[in-house]
Design a protein around this motif. Structure first.
Motif, PDB file in Angstrom:
ATOM      1  N   TYR A 184       0.883  -1.172   0.000  1.00 34.64           N
ATOM      2  CA  TYR A 184       0.000   0.000   0.000  1.00 34.64           C
ATOM      3  C   TYR A 184       0.916   1.217   0.000  1.00 34.64           C
ATOM      4  O   TYR A 184       1.573   1.493   0.990  1.00 34.64           O
ATOM      5  CB  TYR A 184      -0.912  -0.010   1.226  1.00 34.64           C
ATOM      6  N   VAL A 196      -4.634   2.302  14.268  1.00 33.59           N
ATOM      7  CA  VAL A 196      -4.320   1.035  13.603  1.00 33.59           C
ATOM      8  C   VAL A 196      -4.003  -0.036  14.633  1.00 33.59           C
ATOM      9  O   VAL A 196      -3.193   0.180  15.540  1.00 33.59           O
ATOM     10  CB  VAL A 196      -3.130   1.197  12.635  1.00 33.59           C
ATOM     11  N   GLN A 198      -2.469  -3.656  14.576  1.00 33.74           N
ATOM     12  CA  GLN A 198      -1.783  -4.678  13.788  1.00 33.74           C
ATOM     13  C   GLN A 198      -1.935  -6.052  14.449  1.00 33.74           C
ATOM     14  O   GLN A 198      -2.131  -6.152  15.656  1.00 33.74           O
ATOM     15  CB  GLN A 198      -0.297  -4.348  13.647  1.00 33.74           C
ATOM     16  N   LEU A 204       3.559  -2.130   8.690  1.00 29.12           N
ATOM     17  CA  LEU A 204       3.282  -0.701   8.677  1.00 29.12           C
ATOM     18  C   LEU A 204       4.574   0.080   8.879  1.00 29.12           C
ATOM     19  O   LEU A 204       5.359  -0.197   9.776  1.00 29.12           O
ATOM     20  CB  LEU A 204       2.291  -0.347   9.785  1.00 29.12           C
ATOM     21  N   GLU A 205       4.804   1.073   8.002  1.00 25.22           N
ATOM     22  CA  GLU A 205       5.961   1.947   8.124  1.00 25.22           C
ATOM     23  C   GLU A 205       5.505   3.409   8.133  1.00 25.22           C
ATOM     24  O   GLU A 205       4.575   3.776   7.424  1.00 25.22           O
ATOM     25  CB  GLU A 205       6.940   1.737   6.966  1.00 25.22           C
ATOM     26  N   LEU A 246       2.775   7.361   5.348  1.00 29.47           N
ATOM     27  CA  LEU A 246       2.776   5.999   5.845  1.00 29.47           C
ATOM     28  C   LEU A 246       2.613   5.058   4.671  1.00 29.47           C
ATOM     29  O   LEU A 246       2.138   5.450   3.599  1.00 29.47           O
ATOM     30  CB  LEU A 246       1.654   5.763   6.857  1.00 29.47           C
ATOM     31  N   ARG A 247       3.004   3.813   4.846  1.00 31.95           N
ATOM     32  CA  ARG A 247       2.859   2.811   3.801  1.00 31.95           C
ATOM     33  C   ARG A 247       2.813   1.445   4.462  1.00 31.95           C
ATOM     34  O   ARG A 247       3.174   1.291   5.643  1.00 31.95           O
ATOM     35  CB  ARG A 247       4.006   2.887   2.794  1.00 31.95           C
ATOM     36  N   VAL A 248       2.395   0.438   3.702  1.00 34.26           N
ATOM     37  CA  VAL A 248       2.366  -0.944   4.186  1.00 34.26           C
ATOM     38  C   VAL A 248       3.226  -1.779   3.279  1.00 34.26           C
ATOM     39  O   VAL A 248       3.085  -1.755   2.042  1.00 34.26           O
ATOM     40  CB  VAL A 248       0.928  -1.491   4.217  1.00 34.26           C
TER      41      VAL A 248
END
Length: 250
Positions: A184, A196, A198, A204-205, A246-248
């Motif tokens: 993502y 979020v 998890q 997740l970053e 953010l990104r996944v």
């Protein structure tokens, strides 16, 4: 690098200014001004509730055929409120959502829509509603703290009454390749706050202001709170509340 970690175990959502409220509020504002996000130690979302959510509700939900999941639809004017899948550039990503998940009747309507025969997993509605309600309470606490710190706390109740909550459940399939893959892409959320939860797998970053990507490791007792663009505030005496990106990945 790690995200700021804030302990909410001494905060009572029903009693603002009691206990460690003022101390935690200061930590929240510092974290959002410097990082745009933080890890919230939040025992109210118990390990038992997490297990019932992910193992008893989310797992059987994503095991359903795609046609069943596509029933999660809120109309053409709300294309991002329901099922997301088969999106170009987002291979292996699926997501379903309940509008106003903290309301038990909305979760029941969702379950009846996905399982029209009424044969949904035992405890599904209780797990989803319980988790959504608990997460929403943390969201309300953080939003109240931010508004108090900005000097507009008196407007929190009207804002809270006019707000709604989207409880989204997502699954990212593991890649075949051994190297890391972005599932993502990097983005900023457009809402006020994102919380979020998890489940076991890292992915997740968060990007810091200096461009570094920080891997957020899942914890059985914490949630990740991120400020969205709707809550970004700039004033002469108030720091900018800003999340870079953010990104996944998987």
């Amino acid at each position: 690098m790690q995200l700021p970690r804030i302990d909410f175990s001494g905060v009572d959502p029903s009693a603002p200014d009691a206990g460690s409220w003022s101390e935690v509020r200061a930590q929240v504002m510092d974290a959002l001004a410097t990082s745009g996000c933080f890890e919230a130690h939040y025992p109210a979302l118990t390990p038992e509730l997490r297990a019932s959510l992910f193992d008893g509700a989310v797992r059987p939900l994503f095991a359903l055929p795609v046609d069943a999941k596509r029933r999660n639809y809120y109309g053409a004017d709300k294309p991002f409120h329901g099922y997301l899948g088969d999106i170009p550039g987002y291979d292996g990503y699926e997501s379903l959502a309940v509008v106003d998940g903290p309301k038990s009747e909305q979760v029941r309507d969702f379950a009846d829509l996905i399982w029209p025969d009424g044969n949904h997993p035992g405890g599904f509605c209780e797990a989803v509603h319980g988790a959504a309600k608990s997460i929403f309470e943390l969201e309300v606490v953080v939003r109240r703290m931010v508004m108090e710190a900005l000097g507009v706390g008196k407007h929190h109740e009207p804002l809270n009454a006019s707000s709604w909550h989207l409880f989204r459940m997502s699954e990212y399939q593991a890649p075949n390749a051994a190297e890391k893959t972005v599932r993502y892409g990097s983005h900023q959320d457009t809402n006020m706050l994102s919380v979020v939860c998890q489940h076991e797998v890292e992915g997740l970053e968060m990007q810091t202001r200096d461009g570094e990507w920080v891997l957020v490791k899942p914890s059985p007792t914490s949630l990740v709170v991120m400020v969205g663009n709707a809550l970004r505030v700039s004033a002469m005496t108030v720091p900018l509340l800003s999340l870079e990106k953010l990104r996944v990945v998987s």
